[in-house]
Design an enzyme around this catalytic site. Sequence first.
Site, PDB file in Angstrom:
ATOM      1  N   ASN A   9       0.856  -1.185   0.000  1.00 39.24           N
ATOM      2  CA  ASN A   9       0.000   0.000   0.000  1.00 39.24           C
ATOM      3  C   ASN A   9       0.894   1.239   0.000  1.00 39.24           C
ATOM      4  O   ASN A   9       1.625   1.479   0.953  1.00 39.24           O
ATOM      5  CB  ASN A   9      -0.910  -0.011   1.233  1.00 39.24           C
ATOM      6  CG  ASN A   9      -1.868   1.152   1.275  1.00 39.24           C
ATOM      7  OD1 ASN A   9      -1.903   1.981   0.377  1.00 39.24           O
ATOM      8  ND2 ASN A   9      -2.648   1.218   2.336  1.00 39.24           N
ATOM      9  N   LYS A  11      -0.088   4.258   0.171  1.00 42.81           N
ATOM     10  CA  LYS A  11      -0.708   5.332   0.954  1.00 42.81           C
ATOM     11  C   LYS A  11      -0.712   6.627   0.133  1.00 42.81           C
ATOM     12  O   LYS A  11      -1.038   6.587  -1.036  1.00 42.81           O
ATOM     13  CB  LYS A  11      -0.048   5.468   2.305  1.00 42.81           C
ATOM     14  CG  LYS A  11      -0.125   4.142   3.079  1.00 42.81           C
ATOM     15  CD  LYS A  11       0.458   4.217   4.440  1.00 42.81           C
ATOM     16  CE  LYS A  11       0.383   2.854   5.096  1.00 42.81           C
ATOM     17  NZ  LYS A  11      -0.598   2.795   6.136  1.00 42.81           N
ATOM     18  N   HIS A  95      -9.200  -0.426   6.072  1.00 41.59           N
ATOM     19  CA  HIS A  95      -7.863  -0.061   6.567  1.00 41.59           C
ATOM     20  C   HIS A  95      -7.992   0.736   7.862  1.00 41.59           C
ATOM     21  O   HIS A  95      -8.899   1.550   8.022  1.00 41.59           O
ATOM     22  CB  HIS A  95      -7.115   0.752   5.509  1.00 41.59           C
ATOM     23  CG  HIS A  95      -5.652   0.848   5.784  1.00 41.59           C
ATOM     24  ND1 HIS A  95      -5.135   1.680   6.751  1.00 41.59           N
ATOM     25  CD2 HIS A  95      -4.600   0.202   5.238  1.00 41.59           C
ATOM     26  CE1 HIS A  95      -3.825   1.542   6.783  1.00 41.59           C
ATOM     27  NE2 HIS A  95      -3.473   0.647   5.867  1.00 41.59           N
TER      28      HIS A  95
END
Length: 150
Positions: A9, A11, A95
Amino acid sequence: MKKRIIIGNWKTNKTQKEVKEFFKILNASLKNKNICCTFGVAPVAIHLELAKSLAPKQMIIAAQDANYISSGAFTGTISWSQLKDIKIKYVIVGHSERRMYYNETDDIVNKKVKNLLENKMIPILCIGGNIEEFNNKKTYQVCATQLKKA
């Protein structure tokens, strides 16, 4: 044996230039290599199509989140239908940062999971507790509840 998938991920990291550099290095390092696992990345939404265009064909490009409603007045979100339109199949849901900063509840996560499955997409379900729950030895209970409700 269960299929294992590794997804990184990203982000809210990487500029367009950094995405291009990442895939240049990745593609060079994978040249003439036999890859024994399924792997992918979840870039920020504005880089999904760029990542898809540069990624090796066996690599998964996943979205970091999706609204469970296909369209409407939801400023700043991306819908499952928009992701499906650009052929994104995998979507991270639940998440801890979405739960914490955007107050996403187990019910919202459930709606996202159901919606993705109904639309033949694959949710990547994140479960886990926060530090307080960990310190109080409630992580297992929290994970079990999140998994059940999803």
